[in-house]
Scaffold this motif. Structure first.
Motif, PDB file in Angstrom:
ATOM      1  N   UNK A 170      -8.834  -9.022  34.567  1.00 13.14           N
ATOM      2  CA  UNK A 170      -7.529  -9.198  33.940  1.00 13.14           C
ATOM      3  C   UNK A 170      -7.601 -10.133  32.745  1.00 13.14           C
ATOM      4  N   UNK A 171      -8.543 -11.073  32.771  1.00  8.98           N
ATOM      5  CA  UNK A 171      -8.794 -11.896  31.581  1.00  8.98           C
ATOM      6  C   UNK A 171      -9.342 -11.015  30.468  1.00  8.98           C
ATOM      7  N   UNK A 172     -10.307 -10.155  30.818  1.00  6.63           N
ATOM      8  CA  UNK A 172     -10.965  -9.319  29.819  1.00  6.63           C
ATOM      9  C   UNK A 172     -10.018  -8.335  29.154  1.00  6.63           C
ATOM     10  N   UNK A 173      -9.075  -7.783  29.936  1.00 11.59           N
ATOM     11  CA  UNK A 173      -8.194  -6.776  29.339  1.00 11.59           C
ATOM     12  C   UNK A 173      -6.863  -7.350  28.843  1.00 11.59           C
ATOM     13  N   UNK A 174      -6.698  -8.680  28.918  1.00 12.26           N
ATOM     14  CA  UNK A 174      -5.532  -9.314  28.325  1.00 12.26           C
ATOM     15  C   UNK A 174      -4.356  -9.509  29.246  1.00 12.26           C
ATOM     16  N   UNK A 175      -4.479  -9.143  30.519  1.00 12.00           N
ATOM     17  CA  UNK A 175      -3.360  -9.359  31.431  1.00 12.00           C
ATOM     18  C   UNK A 175      -3.219 -10.830  31.825  1.00 12.00           C
TER      19      UNK A 175
END
Length: 216
Positions: A170-175
């Protein structure tokens, strides 16, 4: 040899004393080479704070909260609800004591002990706050509440019991876009529960740790 400087406060003005203390200060700064610079600097002082990431080593889970953040909405973002680690201002309390209170209010956890990690300045260009980072352990049966927060303070926090690998994704995809939360998740992946991340990601138990890559 590192940089050295000497400074003198020439003038201070209070711009606001509402929720926090906003000041503008005129400084005389003498650089290492003797150059003298006069400059105005603004500081926002709302006191120090604390933040905690509860970890469940048995399941490889972490406990986070999701809540509305007005500055994010003010910036015009379509999704103003941020996923964050539980945090709050110290308001004169001991950091460990205060963060146990925040864990109870925001996440419904009754933590008997917490572990201090480090204290960091998050926005040193203008905000005086030092944030004290903590972790603690919890179990599946401890994470039963769906919502936390104090209604009298306008809070409604959705409690999220997540696998650590999912939180990193979720950090990687911006969430997940909150800096203190990213720091704690990366610390957990590297130092607290690296085996859980490898297991959840399907990697070998003794292989190298693969943390999520940022979006292109």
């Amino acid at each position: 040899m590192g940089l050295t400087a000497r400074w003198q406060v020439l003038e201070e003005r209070v711009l606001s004393d509402n929720w926090g203390l906003l000041k503008t200060t005129r400084l005389r700064l003498t650089m290492a080479d003797g150059h003298v610079s006069e400059q105005w600097r603004e500081t926002y002082d709302r006191g120090d704070g604390a933040v905690i990431l509860p970890c469940d080593p048995a399941r490889g889970h972490v406990l986070l909260g999701r809540q509305f953040r007005w500055p994010v909405a003010y910036n015009g973002e379509a999704e103003p609800y941020l996923i964050e680690a539980a945090a709050g201002l110290l308001e004169g309390a001991d950091p460990a004591e205060r963060i146990r209170g925040e864990a109870a209010e925001e996440l419904g956890l009754d933590l008997t002990s917490v572990r201090f990690l480090f204290a960091l300045y998050m926005t040193p260009g203008s905000v005086t706050e030092r944030l004290h980072f903590f972790t603690a352990t919890y179990a599946a049966g401890d994470a039963q509440a769906r919502f936390g927060g104090l209604r009298e303070e306008g809070e409604e926090i959705e409690i999220l019991d997540l696998p650590l690998a999912e939180a990193l994704a979720m950090v990687a995809d911006g969430r997940i876009r909150d800096a203190k939360t990213v720091i704690l998740l990366q610390h957990a992946a590297l130092h607290l529960m690296p085996d859980a991340v490898r297991r959840q990601a399907g990697g070998p138990p003794n292989g190298g740790l693969a943390v999520a890559s940022p979006r292109a």
